[in-house]
Design a protein around this motif. Sequence first.
Motif, PDB file in Angstrom:
ATOM      1  N   ALA A  53      -6.594   9.174  -4.528  1.00 14.67           N
ATOM      2  CA  ALA A  53      -5.865  10.147  -3.720  1.00 14.67           C
ATOM      3  C   ALA A  53      -6.329  11.559  -4.054  1.00 14.67           C
ATOM      4  O   ALA A  53      -6.407  11.946  -5.216  1.00 14.67           O
ATOM      5  CB  ALA A  53      -4.367  10.018  -3.954  1.00 14.67           C
ATOM      6  N   GLY A  54      -6.665  12.312  -3.032  1.00 15.04           N
ATOM      7  CA  GLY A  54      -7.109  13.678  -3.222  1.00 15.04           C
ATOM      8  C   GLY A  54      -8.602  13.862  -3.155  1.00 15.04           C
ATOM      9  O   GLY A  54      -9.083  14.996  -3.026  1.00 15.04           O
ATOM     10  N   LYS A  73       8.811   0.596  11.101  1.00 13.39           N
ATOM     11  CA  LYS A  73       9.371   1.635  10.245  1.00 13.39           C
ATOM     12  C   LYS A  73       8.392   2.059   9.141  1.00 13.39           C
ATOM     13  O   LYS A  73       8.306   3.232   8.792  1.00 13.39           O
ATOM     14  CB  LYS A  73      10.664   1.140   9.596  1.00 13.39           C
ATOM     15  CG  LYS A  73      11.787   0.804  10.564  1.00 13.39           C
ATOM     16  CD  LYS A  73      12.991   0.255   9.802  1.00 13.39           C
ATOM     17  CE  LYS A  73      14.120  -0.167  10.735  1.00 13.39           C
ATOM     18  NZ  LYS A  73      15.258  -0.745   9.979  1.00 13.39           N
ATOM     19  N   LEU A  74       7.656   1.083   8.594  1.00 10.26           N
ATOM     20  CA  LEU A  74       6.869   1.349   7.398  1.00 10.26           C
ATOM     21  C   LEU A  74       5.538   2.045   7.671  1.00 10.26           C
ATOM     22  O   LEU A  74       5.152   2.956   6.925  1.00 10.26           O
ATOM     23  CB  LEU A  74       6.611   0.035   6.639  1.00 10.26           C
ATOM     24  CG  LEU A  74       7.834  -0.655   6.025  1.00 10.26           C
ATOM     25  CD1 LEU A  74       7.402  -1.905   5.266  1.00 10.26           C
ATOM     26  CD2 LEU A  74       8.598   0.292   5.110  1.00 10.26           C
ATOM     27  N   LEU A  75       4.822   1.621   8.713  1.00 11.99           N
ATOM     28  CA  LEU A  75       3.481   2.188   8.892  1.00 11.99           C
ATOM     29  C   LEU A  75       3.506   3.711   9.078  1.00 11.99           C
ATOM     30  O   LEU A  75       2.696   4.414   8.453  1.00 11.99           O
ATOM     31  CB  LEU A  75       2.751   1.513  10.050  1.00 11.99           C
ATOM     32  CG  LEU A  75       1.283   1.953  10.192  1.00 11.99           C
ATOM     33  CD1 LEU A  75       0.460   1.523   8.971  1.00 11.99           C
ATOM     34  CD2 LEU A  75       0.662   1.416  11.473  1.00 11.99           C
ATOM     35  N   PRO A  76       4.398   4.268   9.908  1.00 10.17           N
ATOM     36  CA  PRO A  76       4.408   5.734  10.021  1.00 10.17           C
ATOM     37  C   PRO A  76       4.675   6.424   8.693  1.00 10.17           C
ATOM     38  O   PRO A  76       4.108   7.492   8.420  1.00 10.17           O
ATOM     39  CB  PRO A  76       5.535   6.006  11.019  1.00 10.17           C
ATOM     40  CG  PRO A  76       5.715   4.738  11.767  1.00 10.17           C
ATOM     41  CD  PRO A  76       5.404   3.650  10.799  1.00 10.17           C
ATOM     42  N   VAL A  77       5.507   5.818   7.862  1.00  9.56           N
ATOM     43  CA  VAL A  77       5.837   6.417   6.570  1.00  9.56           C
ATOM     44  C   VAL A  77       4.641   6.309   5.623  1.00  9.56           C
ATOM     45  O   VAL A  77       4.364   7.223   4.838  1.00  9.56           O
ATOM     46  CB  VAL A  77       7.088   5.747   5.971  1.00  9.56           C
ATOM     47  CG1 VAL A  77       7.396   6.290   4.583  1.00  9.56           C
ATOM     48  CG2 VAL A  77       8.285   5.964   6.894  1.00  9.56           C
ATOM     49  N   MET A  78       3.922   5.182   5.693  1.00  7.93           N
ATOM     50  CA  MET A  78       2.717   5.045   4.869  1.00  7.93           C
ATOM     51  C   MET A  78       1.674   6.094   5.238  1.00  7.93           C
ATOM     52  O   MET A  78       1.069   6.731   4.363  1.00  7.93           O
ATOM     53  CB  MET A  78       2.114   3.649   5.022  1.00  7.93           C
ATOM     54  CG  MET A  78       0.976   3.370   4.041  1.00  7.93           C
ATOM     55  SD  MET A  78      -0.157   2.055   4.540  1.00  7.93           S
ATOM     56  CE  MET A  78      -1.211   2.958   5.705  1.00  7.93           C
ATOM     57  N   VAL A  79       1.454   6.282   6.541  1.00  4.85           N
ATOM     58  CA  VAL A  79       0.489   7.278   6.993  1.00  4.85           C
ATOM     59  C   VAL A  79       0.896   8.664   6.492  1.00  4.85           C
ATOM     60  O   VAL A  79       0.059   9.438   5.987  1.00  4.85           O
ATOM     61  CB  VAL A  79       0.363   7.269   8.530  1.00  4.85           C
ATOM     62  CG1 VAL A  79      -0.517   8.419   9.010  1.00  4.85           C
ATOM     63  CG2 VAL A  79      -0.200   5.928   9.007  1.00  4.85           C
ATOM     64  N   GLU A  83       2.757   9.368   3.902  1.00 10.19           N
ATOM     65  CA  GLU A  83       2.611   9.433   2.446  1.00 10.19           C
ATOM     66  C   GLU A  83       1.152   9.636   2.052  1.00 10.19           C
ATOM     67  O   GLU A  83       0.841  10.462   1.180  1.00 10.19           O
ATOM     68  CB  GLU A  83       3.152   8.164   1.792  1.00 10.19           C
ATOM     69  CG  GLU A  83       2.992   8.163   0.278  1.00 10.19           C
ATOM     70  CD  GLU A  83       3.752   7.039  -0.389  1.00 10.19           C
ATOM     71  OE1 GLU A  83       4.473   7.313  -1.382  1.00 10.19           O
ATOM     72  OE2 GLU A  83       3.611   5.877   0.049  1.00 10.19           O
ATOM     73  N   TRP A  84       0.233   8.914   2.658  1.00 11.26           N
ATOM     74  CA  TRP A  84      -1.184   9.083   2.339  1.00 11.26           C
ATOM     75  C   TRP A  84      -1.640  10.505   2.662  1.00 11.26           C
ATOM     76  O   TRP A  84      -2.358  11.131   1.872  1.00 11.26           O
ATOM     77  CB  TRP A  84      -2.018   8.064   3.111  1.00 11.26           C
ATOM     78  CG  TRP A  84      -1.943   6.665   2.587  1.00 11.26           C
ATOM     79  CD1 TRP A  84      -1.005   6.150   1.732  1.00 11.26           C
ATOM     80  CD2 TRP A  84      -2.833   5.598   2.886  1.00 11.26           C
ATOM     81  NE1 TRP A  84      -1.256   4.829   1.495  1.00 11.26           N
ATOM     82  CE2 TRP A  84      -2.374   4.454   2.186  1.00 11.26           C
ATOM     83  CE3 TRP A  84      -3.964   5.476   3.690  1.00 11.26           C
ATOM     84  CZ2 TRP A  84      -3.030   3.226   2.263  1.00 11.26           C
ATOM     85  CZ3 TRP A  84      -4.612   4.264   3.770  1.00 11.26           C
ATOM     86  CH2 TRP A  84      -4.147   3.138   3.058  1.00 11.26           C
ATOM     87  N   ARG A  85      -1.243  11.013   3.809  1.00 11.50           N
ATOM     88  CA  ARG A  85      -1.640  12.377   4.169  1.00 11.50           C
ATOM     89  C   ARG A  85      -1.094  13.391   3.177  1.00 11.50           C
ATOM     90  O   ARG A  85      -1.768  14.370   2.828  1.00 11.50           O
ATOM     91  CB  ARG A  85      -1.167  12.685   5.594  1.00 11.50           C
ATOM     92  CG  ARG A  85      -1.977  11.967   6.673  1.00 11.50           C
ATOM     93  CD  ARG A  85      -1.353  12.126   8.041  1.00 11.50           C
ATOM     94  NE  ARG A  85      -2.250  11.650   9.095  1.00 11.50           N
ATOM     95  CZ  ARG A  85      -1.890  11.470  10.358  1.00 11.50           C
ATOM     96  NH1 ARG A  85      -0.635  11.738  10.726  1.00 11.50           N
ATOM     97  NH2 ARG A  85      -2.759  11.034  11.252  1.00 11.50           N
ATOM     98  N   ARG A  86       0.126  13.174   2.720  1.00  6.47           N
ATOM     99  CA  ARG A  86       0.704  14.091   1.722  1.00  6.47           C
ATOM    100  C   ARG A  86      -0.098  14.034   0.426  1.00  6.47           C
ATOM    101  O   ARG A  86      -0.379  15.076  -0.194  1.00  6.47           O
ATOM    102  CB  ARG A  86       2.168  13.721   1.464  1.00  6.47           C
ATOM    103  CG  ARG A  86       2.840  14.584   0.398  1.00  6.47           C
ATOM    104  CD  ARG A  86       4.277  14.179   0.175  1.00  6.47           C
ATOM    105  NE  ARG A  86       4.418  12.772  -0.179  1.00  6.47           N
ATOM    106  CZ  ARG A  86       4.181  12.271  -1.395  1.00  6.47           C
ATOM    107  NH1 ARG A  86       3.784  13.087  -2.377  1.00  6.47           N
ATOM    108  NH2 ARG A  86       4.342  10.994  -1.647  1.00  6.47           N
ATOM    109  N   TRP A 124       0.810  -1.216   0.000  1.00  7.16           N
ATOM    110  CA  TRP A 124       0.000   0.000   0.000  1.00  7.16           C
ATOM    111  C   TRP A 124       0.844   1.267   0.000  1.00  7.16           C
ATOM    112  O   TRP A 124       0.339   2.353   0.257  1.00  7.16           O
ATOM    113  CB  TRP A 124      -0.926  -0.023   1.216  1.00  7.16           C
ATOM    114  CG  TRP A 124      -1.838  -1.208   1.206  1.00  7.16           C
ATOM    115  CD1 TRP A 124      -1.656  -2.395   1.856  1.00  7.16           C
ATOM    116  CD2 TRP A 124      -3.070  -1.333   0.493  1.00  7.16           C
ATOM    117  NE1 TRP A 124      -2.690  -3.256   1.602  1.00  7.16           N
ATOM    118  CE2 TRP A 124      -3.578  -2.631   0.764  1.00  7.16           C
ATOM    119  CE3 TRP A 124      -3.794  -0.478  -0.339  1.00  7.16           C
ATOM    120  CZ2 TRP A 124      -4.791  -3.081   0.231  1.00  7.16           C
ATOM    121  CZ3 TRP A 124      -4.996  -0.930  -0.874  1.00  7.16           C
ATOM    122  CH2 TRP A 124      -5.471  -2.220  -0.592  1.00  7.16           C
ATOM    123  N   MET A 125       2.155   1.134  -0.288  1.00  6.79           N
ATOM    124  CA  MET A 125       3.073   2.266  -0.318  1.00  6.79           C
ATOM    125  C   MET A 125       3.702   2.387  -1.702  1.00  6.79           C
ATOM    126  O   MET A 125       3.805   1.407  -2.439  1.00  6.79           O
ATOM    127  CB  MET A 125       4.160   2.082   0.749  1.00  6.79           C
ATOM    128  CG  MET A 125       3.612   1.915   2.156  1.00  6.79           C
ATOM    129  SD  MET A 125       4.880   1.420   3.358  1.00  6.79           S
ATOM    130  CE  MET A 125       5.953   2.856   3.353  1.00  6.79           C
TER     131      MET A 125
END
Length: 446
Positions: A222-223, A246-252, A254-257, A178-179
């Motif tokens: 997205a958007g 490591k991955l889940l915080p980065v996924m969150v 990325e989705w928010r961005r 999902w990333m």
Amino acid sequence: MVLQQKSKVSLWGHAVKSGKIVIITGWNNKKYTAITDTAGSWHLQVRTPQAGGPFKISFNDGELLELSGILIGEVWVCSGQSNMEMPVKGYNKQPILNARQIIDDASKHPAIRIFRVPKIVSAVPLNDCQGKWFETDSQTIKDFSAIAYQYAAILQAKLNVPVGIIATYWGGTAVQSWMSKKTLSRFAEVKIPERLDTITDPEKAPEQSPAILFNAMIAPIAGYGIKGFIWYQGESNRYNPALYAKLLPVMVKEWRRLWNSGNLPFYYVQIAPYGYSGPNNYFSALLREVQFKLEHQIPNVGMVVALDAGKQQFIHPPDKTIISERLSNYALSETYQRSGISYLSPTFKRMKIRKEQLYLKFTNTGGGLQFKDQATGNFEIAGSDKVFYPAQAVIIKKDQVRVHSDQVKKPVSVRYAFKNWCVGNLYTKEGMPASSFRTDNWDQLN
């Protein structure tokens, strides 16, 4: 469809090349003009009013297109793997609790609309998907996520506004599916195949399917204007909890961005206990531990504990109602600022050792702690030899538990429900369960 109320929402699409398109929003009859590029693509934002409808939106690039039946309300994206995907009708030989009643009552919620992103994969990010919005009734919800639908039903009833759910999930998939490939390239531990287009079913090889669901099932939506996300995933990452951390915080992030709406709420479910390859092993407890810690590391997130909702023989617990209630209560309290709702689980804070006794202090204890059915058998303590023995636990204050074992004269560590399989039994008096936890770090994540 449902559009997010009282916000700027994005509209986009394709029209005549190098031309213009005129959009009129029915709630205020305001006219917007968008200029298309050489490929015919266009994008603009429109302001939405408070909840209501139905309304129409017209699009005209020389040929008129009109959308009708549009509601204004609250929109959430629901994602994850099979426990999020599990439909109201259940899986084969794995039922959903009260499924018949949930299906029969669907007609009572006409202000809920659902959109299911098709299950496809892609080697490159897509800008469209062949989904469709549905009104909810006994036919349309049977194959829709039991958690997502009940979450929507609770929000709709409590907020008294239309609710839209965009569902994008696939059973058996890992978080790296999902990333984006670009984001994952920062992690040497994630092996990205040279040809993503060779992967056709991420459920069969979730550890080898990075980015392909992001490309096909996140990028196209997205958007779209939303209020937040709910997420139930983690079972497929249970053998590498350190990577998940490591991955889940980065996924969150990325989705928010991608949604470009600040720190959108992200509420997730801690994986439920299950026998896996051995009920007394604890590799899935390590994943639950990571999920517990991430709640305190990622901004504007909340974790729902499911320690009392698992089934030893079923990785898909049948009671999805209790999970939906806990998720919706989190959103009602934190996102919608409704007061008087019990939504926080008791959280272990610190331990003190006094001779042969361990004293555990908790926060978020509400009216006080309690053991369900008076059972206390989920506690274990160990001395410096790192051997854990069953322990007795007693609640001595509304926020404190005393633990001891006659077999451990000099205790140094305690664990609560720290196994693959268990039934959580430590609650607040309001009925919120505690997460599994431990005070040692003898089994480092790797």
